[in-house]
Design an enzyme around this catalytic site. Structure first.
Site, PDB file in Angstrom:
ATOM      1  N   GLU A 190      24.935  -2.429  66.043  1.00 17.47           N
ATOM      2  CA  GLU A 190      23.649  -2.570  65.347  1.00 17.47           C
ATOM      3  C   GLU A 190      22.750  -1.489  65.929  1.00 17.47           C
ATOM      4  OE1 GLU A 190      23.013  -4.663  62.942  1.00 17.47           O
ATOM      5  OE2 GLU A 190      24.464  -6.279  63.140  1.00 17.47           O
ATOM      6  N   CYS A 194      13.670  -1.848  64.880  1.00 19.08           N
ATOM      7  CA  CYS A 194      14.781  -1.143  64.232  1.00 19.08           C
ATOM      8  C   CYS A 194      14.614  -1.175  62.716  1.00 19.08           C
ATOM      9  CB  CYS A 194      16.110  -1.746  64.643  1.00 19.08           C
ATOM     10  SG  CYS A 194      16.206  -3.518  64.377  1.00 19.08           S
TER      11      CYS A 194
END
Ligand code: NAD
Length: 505
Positions: free
Chosen positions: A246, A280
């Site tokens: 991720e 993010c």
């Protein structure tokens, strides 16, 4: 600095340690051991032993433990939020919000693991009609989790809760900037399972993370930068350890000509500036239909009035947690301006020693680093586009592919589907992260694999297929005693089944 990056050893403390510091003040928050390779291996061995107990509990009993942990975190939410606030610098309210989302994910994973992963009968097909077919998803064993600092509870929890609910034990290496939060999570879980090694923490720097990658774990779930993700993959390749990556993003928010501009501006501002832009799935680029560009700019600049970074109660934006990021943020702003961008708010002087004031740039050249690389600061690049086709094209012209948002009354879903990313919110921002049934993850340089939802549960398992013969087959195929007559009948059967020219209607 929030963490001394060089481990220090003293005669009093033979184990090297590192400090976690408050990024707003530089005050010491805590001192933690730098876990050695041998100690990481030992933690994984303990996790392996505990996996016998944890893995052999039924889904129901595991859910009980996880739901108890969820309640403990909920009751002590102020304590955890305070620790997160001190280690990351983010405002209390923001620290609480990510914990709230994480709690909801623990509950969902606990309650749904059985239905998603438990044995399911599937059709066996005409050729194998005498077989009962079952599939179930079995725990891998020990899962290593490496986390970042920006959402030190929510982000690793997407792996930890789902891996645990699936029946794995976990060894977690939190970021060196938020070791206290990681330790708090492991300590509270240990209380719930009466001291068993079901969720352990190994604190340390990159070296400790590398040790976890090469330890005898059955899967490694990494969240962090793409650069580190590549090192993690390379290290895991040694033992053929599967990985989830991720990584970062450069998400855009698209504003169509029929969008609610007030709501779109509110979302862009929050998506870009909350958590000081260190998200993010934060908004870094905004593409606005040229017909409403001026109106949108008026709206967002109006809403940005009074928004500022600081450590006092009135400031809604905290410090930059990782000091080395300040240089990157500065360089992106400067590169954009040097290449011709307009400064609508903030600008080059916005970058201070610990804080970055909100910065909005417009008409940012598409080849500037403010557009091409993850900035991870409270900046927005807002560009006009002639059409939604152009907005989609520019959005997709990136190596990343994590998430994004679209504001449009008439074609939101259509635009969302055309964006090459793992997640998109229509007429809101980041909403998908709070929906536990939805998978979370990216494509391209944003990584691969999924946490959250049924996909997230399956990610920490392997599919186990079982057939059970119910009765003797009409034609025995798996035997050397098979004769030519049987082969003829098989050929006839397959022609009947698949030889026609039928197409799907
Ligand atoms: P980072 O890559 O610097 O560090 C992440 C973790 O990896 C830390 O725990 C670190 O100690 C560890 N690490 C460092 N070197 C290692 C090595 N050689 N082997 C193994 N582990 C190692 O990232 P960061 O600065 O902590 O986090 C910010 C980044 O994370 C941003 O790029 C952000 O976009 C990304 N992020 C992604 C998601 C997502 O879900 N996609 C969520 C949050 C953050």
């Amino acid at each position: 600095m929030t963490a001394t990056l060089e481990p220090t050893a003293t005669s009093d403390a033979p184990t090297p340690t590192f400090d976690s510091l408050d990024p707003a003040t530089g005050d010491l928050v805590g001192t933690h051991p730098v876990t050695s390779r041998a100690e990481v291996d030992a933690a994984v061995a303990r996790a392996r032993a505990a996996a016998d107990w944890w893995g052999n509990l039924g889904f129901g009993e595991r859910a009980e433990y996880l739901l108890t942990w969820r309640s403990v975190i909920t009751r002590r939410i102020a304590q955890l939020a305070h620790l997160s606030h001190r280690e990351t610098g983010k405002p209390h309210g923001d620290a609480q919000l990510e914990i709230v989302l994480a709690i909801d994910h623990i509950a969902w994973a606990a309650k749904h693991a059985k239905k998603v992963l438990g044995p399911q009968k599937v059709r066996s097909g005409l050729l194998m009609a005498n077989q009962a077919a079952t599939v179930q998803y079995q725990a891998l064993g020990v899962v290593g989790v490496i986390g970042p600092w920006n959402y030190p509870v929510f982000t690793p929890m997407g792996s930890i809760a789902y891996a645990l609910a699936a029946g794995n034990t976990v060894v977690f290496k939190p970021s060196e900037y938020t070791p206290g939060v990681g330790q708090w999570l492991a300590d509270t879980f240990r209380e719930v399972v009466h001291g068993r090694d079901v969720l352990q923490v190994v604190t340390g720097l990159g070296e400790t993370g590398n040790a976890l990658c090469t330890a005898a774990v059955d899967k490694l779930a990494f969240t962090g930068s793409g650069a580190t993700g590549k090192k993690v993959m390379a290290a895991c390749a040694e033992n053929l350890t599967p990985v989830i990556i991720e990584a970062g993003g450069k998400d855009s928010l698209i504003v169509d000509e029929d969008a609610d501009l007030e709501k779109a501006a509110e979302a862009a501002l929050w998506g870009g500036m909350s958590n000081a832009g260190q998200t993010c799935i934060g908004t870094e680029r905004v593409y606005v239909h040229e017909k409403v560009f001026d109106a949108f700019m008026g709206e967002i600049l109006d809403q940005a009035k009074g928004l500022r970074a600081g450590s006092d109660a009135g400031a809604q934006i905290g410090p930059i947690t990782m000091p080395s990021q300040l240089k990157i943020i500065q360089s992106h702003i400067d590169d954009a301006i040097a290449k011709g961008a307009n400064v609508a708010l903030g600008g080059s002087d916005a970058v201070g020693e610990r804080f970055v004031q909100p910065t909005i740039l417009t008409h940012v050249p598409e080849d500037s680093t403010e557009i091409t690389q993850e900035t991870f600061g409270p900046t927005l690049a807002i560009n006009p586009v002639r059409s939604m086709d152009e907005a989609v094209e520019l959005t997709n012209a990136t190596a990343y592919g994590l998430a994004g948002a679209v504001f449009s009354k008439s074609q939101g879903m259509d635009i969302a589907r055309r964006i090459r990313s793992g997640m998109t919110s229509v007429n809101s921002v980041i909403a998908f992260a709070g929906v536990p049934t939805l998978p979370f993850g990216g494509v391209g340089q944003s990584g691969f694999g999924r946490i959250h939802g049924p996909d997230g549960l399956k990610e920490f398992t392997y599919a186990k297929a079982i057939t059970r013969q119910k009765f003797k087959p009409v034609m025995m195929l798996t035997t050397f005693a098979r004769d030519a007559k049987t082969d003829d009948r098989v050929a006839q059967l397959i022609t009947v089944l698949h030889g026609g020219k039928k197409t799907l209607k």
